[in-house]
Design an enzyme around this catalytic site. Structure first.
Site, PDB file in Angstrom:
ATOM      1  N   ARG A   1       0.768  -1.389  -0.033  1.00 11.34           N
ATOM      2  CA  ARG A   1       0.153   0.010   0.086  1.00 11.34           C
ATOM      3  C   ARG A   1       0.958   1.123   0.068  1.00 11.34           C
ATOM      4  O   ARG A   1       1.736   1.481   0.754  1.00 11.34           O
ATOM      5  CB  ARG A   1      -0.851   0.075   1.247  1.00 11.34           C
ATOM      6  CG  ARG A   1      -1.933   0.980   1.241  1.00 11.34           C
ATOM      7  CD  ARG A   1      -2.952   0.771   2.409  1.00 11.34           C
ATOM      8  NE  ARG A   1      -3.969   1.740   2.320  1.00 11.34           N
ATOM      9  CZ  ARG A   1      -4.546   2.182   3.528  1.00 11.34           C
ATOM     10  NH1 ARG A   1      -4.116   1.567   4.778  1.00 11.34           N
ATOM     11  NH2 ARG A   1      -5.577   2.956   3.489  1.00 11.34           N
TER      12      ARG A   1
ATOM     13  N   GLU B   1      14.460   0.867  -2.046  1.00  5.80           N
ATOM     14  CA  GLU B   1      15.524   0.418  -2.470  1.00  5.80           C
ATOM     15  C   GLU B   1      15.192  -0.655  -3.747  1.00  5.80           C
ATOM     16  O   GLU B   1      15.996  -0.954  -4.585  1.00  5.80           O
ATOM     17  CB  GLU B   1      16.475  -0.500  -1.372  1.00  5.80           C
ATOM     18  CG  GLU B   1      16.704   0.575  -0.460  1.00  5.80           C
ATOM     19  CD  GLU B   1      17.759  -0.027   0.547  1.00  5.80           C
ATOM     20  OE1 GLU B   1      18.957   0.214   0.566  1.00  5.80           O
ATOM     21  OE2 GLU B   1      17.176  -0.547   1.693  1.00  5.80           O
TER      22      GLU B   1
ATOM     23  N   GLN C   1      10.568   8.221  -5.337  1.00  2.00           N
ATOM     24  CA  GLN C   1      11.438   7.253  -4.938  1.00  2.00           C
ATOM     25  C   GLN C   1      11.810   6.353  -5.816  1.00  2.00           C
ATOM     26  O   GLN C   1      13.145   5.845  -5.984  1.00  2.00           O
ATOM     27  CB  GLN C   1      10.830   6.540  -3.600  1.00  2.00           C
ATOM     28  CG  GLN C   1      11.442   7.131  -2.384  1.00  2.00           C
ATOM     29  CD  GLN C   1      11.115   6.348  -1.316  1.00  2.00           C
ATOM     30  OE1 GLN C   1       9.927   6.094  -0.713  1.00  2.00           O
ATOM     31  NE2 GLN C   1      12.307   5.902  -0.644  1.00  2.00           N
TER      32      GLN C   1
END
Ligand code: MOS
Length: 750
Positions: A640, A717, A650
């Site tokens: 979510r 990441e 990001q």
């Protein structure tokens, strides 16, 4: 009458600290105004191995403005703890003792801090630092992994058992002889050079002592850990060290653990009885913190003729320092990413005269998946199977490493939607088969994955009688938008308007946060804030419910709705009152709840990872070999999403970082001198806007009931992982040349 509860989660929300950042109002560590501050400058070793025979500080001490020069000869004796040392150290597991800075004459690596000069002004300190004369007894250094590979050793084990970060030396699944029985085999070796994070903000600390207590303005990704480390080193109580770090100007892992500079700054401040500011210079950054370790990886894949993996062998060698063992999840993705019944991973470390490496942008997985997904592409070409089809055929329906079901996984959907957005079907299979004028066009793809961590974290939520609230935790924010996300998470759980809730982060006087790394801040600190918010609103309900003057007398949690800063009865929405009404009637200015939030046993029942699919087009100049990424599509299943705007940012940022790894980044070691030769931003190349094509990065919707109370996976990441392989695969498709050694620069294509 049912009320519509507005949700702010997943909407595109501007950064709450955006204005502060663009106006200079956001203070970074070195920018705090501290009265009477003196300036420290580090002196670094110029040899890679040996010891200091003599160090002459006379000239430096008599230079204008100089207050003190500290070396191992006059530094206080400190106590450097063995790691691991902290509450959730499993995220940054380094075995060994951190560099005992200025404690003895030993030189472990070139660029090691050996003195600090403190002066009235920065310029005076810089000048005096050039006057420190050092004579060394030099011994033979080793900086090449290949030169030492015969002495490779298995890393220590035991710390991370049953954790998704476990990185055992040897793992065998299934038949250890499967490779020799495979119908088709590829067996290749891949290398990744040392890379440095190169954040914009330099490592910096301002240290100030007052009545035996220490305050540090420090750049850190882990406020409580820096606090604990410095307290241990100086023999102080934890509460006598305060660490303040509200904003971090990029870090990418470089500030996950405290390096030497906060200790040196505190040492210097105590010596000169004044606050000291220590900013590590750009060149010094290359040896003042760790780096992505140099790795050599052998990947051998065996498959049936129809492209199903029957054997994976992945051997990884990674460099570490002389005094610590740094490990990362180099082989973790290999054990879980594709459905092979047989898999062998073997992990070895090799010592060298270097600073201890550490996590950098998608650590471990980034390096491991470059090798794995390059090899899978090689196998696809050997079998003449479309590379995307190859990955779909080997999709793992459950985690092959432990047999657990996924908490959620939408990788197939990422492949499908990514391929569609990219136009993968227009790709022709043969290398060098697509051309646009002088450019060879290549299309490549790869998978990204990253494990999900929920770590113990604490948070406080406080509602004020004026109808506002604050959520607090000592978490750092290195740029992903944590200030904003925590406000969103807080507002949602408090059922208050976003504009009425503030967040407060980055101060060790606030409840203890987990590390701002491992893509775990939302999952860990966010969950803590969520729980604290639910706890404080439950307290409000109890106040009202126990109060005969309240319209909510006797109401239970199940009978009420929290919305817009009000509690009302589900059965009759007109019966209710605002949080402010409840507090005012009780003559309370505020009400608060602090929680220590813990993960449950969900990681014993489910395997929790984020996944993405990257599709990349490159254009390679047929004559010059120059490579440009011309299109990138990246589809991600990240649970979510809290803030669609910062999350997408990001994702794109990860892709850019991956492009750097693929095409540019390399810290070049001169093995004769044992010294980096490009320790500057002029010669260490990172992508700039002109290097980046339009990046179409998006999330596929994913519901995860198991991963944590927010259903949020870490996304910091995952998108770095796989980019380097996707680029290498695209370059192969364009040119027919398989580049197995990063970065892929034009000289390797000529
Ligand atoms: Mo991340 S490399 O854990 O900051």
């Amino acid at each position: 009458m049912s009320q519509v509860v507005k949700s702010v989660i997943g909407k595109p929300v501007d950064r709450v600290d955006g204005r502060l950042k663009v106006t200079g109002g956001a203070r970074y560590a070195a920018e705090f105004k501290v009265a009477n501050v003196a300036h420290g400058v580090l002196v670094m070793s110029t040899i890679a191995s040996g010891s200091i025979r003599s160090i002459d500080t006379k000239a430096a001490l008599s230079a204008p403005g100089v207050l003190e020069v500290i070396t191992h000869l006059n530094a206080p004796r400190l106590s450097f703890p063995e790691r691991p040392q902290t509450m959730d150290d499993y995220i940054a597991p380094v075995f060994g003792r951190s560099l005992p800075v200025l404690q003895d004459k030993t030189i472990y690596f070139n660029g090691q801090p050996i003195a600090v000069v403190v002066a009235e002004t920065l310029e005076q300190a810089e000048y005096a630092a050039t006057l420190v004369k050092v004579v060394y007894d030099e011994s033979k250094h080793v900086t090449s992994l290949e030169a030492e590979i015969a002495r490779a050793f298995p890393p220590q084990e035991g710390l991370m058992k049953e954790s998704p970060t476990d990185r055992p030396a040897d793992v065998v699944r299934g038949d250890p002889e499967a490779l020799s029985k495979a119908e088709v085999v590829v067996d290749e070796t891949y290398t990744i050079p040392i890379e440095h994070h190169n954040p914009m903000e330099l490592l910096s600390t301002i240290a100030e002592w007052s009545n035996g207590k220490l305050t540090l303005h420090d750049k850190t990704q882990w406020v409580p850990n820096t606090q604990m480390h410095v307290a241990m080193v100086f023999g102080l109580r934890e509460e006598d060290v305060r660490v303040i770090s509200p904003f971090v100007g990029g870090a990418f892992g470089s500030s996950l653990r405290p390096w030497s500079h906060p200790v040196v700054a505190a040492m210097a401040a105590r010596a000169v009885r004044r606050p000291v500011k220590l900013v590590v210079k750009r060149q010094q950054m290359f040896t003042s913190h760790g780096h992505r370790p140099y790795t050599v990886q052998r990947v051998a894949l065996g498959a049936s003729r129809d492209g199903r993996l029957t054997a994976i062998v992945h051997e990884g060698y990674a460099q570490t320092s002389l005094y610590e063992e740094n490990t990362e999840s180099l082989l973790g993705a290999t054990r879980m990413l594709y459905a092979s019944p047989n898999c062998i991973t073997r992990y070895r470390l090799v010592r060298g005269n270097i600073q201890t490496p550490l996590y950098m942008r998608g650590p471990g997985e980034c390096s491991g998946v470059f090798a794995l997904d390059s090899a899978l592409d090689e196998l696809a070409y050997k079998l003449k199977i479309d590379p995307l089809e190859m990955r779909i055929r080997n999709h793992a329906g459950k985690d092959p490493s432990n047999g657990l079901p996924w908490s959620s996984k939408s990788l197939l959907e990422c492949y499908r939607r990514g391929a569609e957005a990219f136009g993968w079907s227009r790709r022709t299979f043969e290398p060098r088969s697509m051309r646009d004028g002088r450019y060879l066009v290549g299309m490549g793809m790869a998978t990204g994955t990253s494990p999900m961590f929920r770590m113990p974290a604490s948070a406080r939520a406080r509602i004020f009688s004026d109808g506002t609230a604050v959520v607090q935790s000592s978490a750092s924010d290195m740029g992903p938008g944590t200030w904003t996300t925590m406000q969103i998470v807080g507002a949602e759980a408090l059922a208050m308007d976003l504009s009425r809730v503030r967040s407060e982060l980055g101060d060790s006087t606030l409840p203890k946060a987990s590390v701002h790394g491992g893509s775990g801040t939302t999952a860990s600190v966010g969950s803590a804030i969520h729980e604290a918010a639910l706890a404080v609103r439950a307290k409000l309900l109890t106040l009202a419910s126990n109060d005969s003057r309240s319209p909510l007398t006797g109401a239970t949690e199940a009978q009420v709705t929290f919305a817009d800063g009000r509690i009302s009865l589900k059965s009759d929405a007109s019966r209710g009152e605002s949080y402010s009404d409840i507090l005012r009637r009780n003559r309370m200015d505020s009400i608060e709840a602090t929680v220590d939030s813990q993960p449950g046993d969900e990681n014993k029942k489910f395997s929790m990872h984020a996944f993405c699919a990257h599709f990349i087009e490159v254009r390679v100049d047929a004559d010059l070999g120059s490579i440009r990424a011309s299109r990138i599509v990246s589809a991600c299943g990240g649970g979510r999403i809290m803030n669609e705007k910062t999350a997408r940012s990001q994702l794109s940022g990860g892709v850019v970082g991956g492009l750097g790894m693929a095409l540019m980044e390399e810290t070049v070691m001169d093995h004769r001198m044992g010294r980096f030769v490009n320790a500057n931003l002029g010669e260490y190349h990172v992508p700039v806007n002109a290097d980046c094509p339009t990046i179409e990065a998006f999330f596929v919707e994913e519901r995860d009931e198991h991963v944590n109370p927010l259903g949020a996976k870490g996304i910091g990441e995952v998108s770095y992982v796989g980019i380097a392989a996707a680029v290498a695969n695209a370059v192969f498709h364009a040119t027919g040349k398989r580049i197995r050694h990063l970065p892929i620069t034009l000289d390797k294509l000529l």
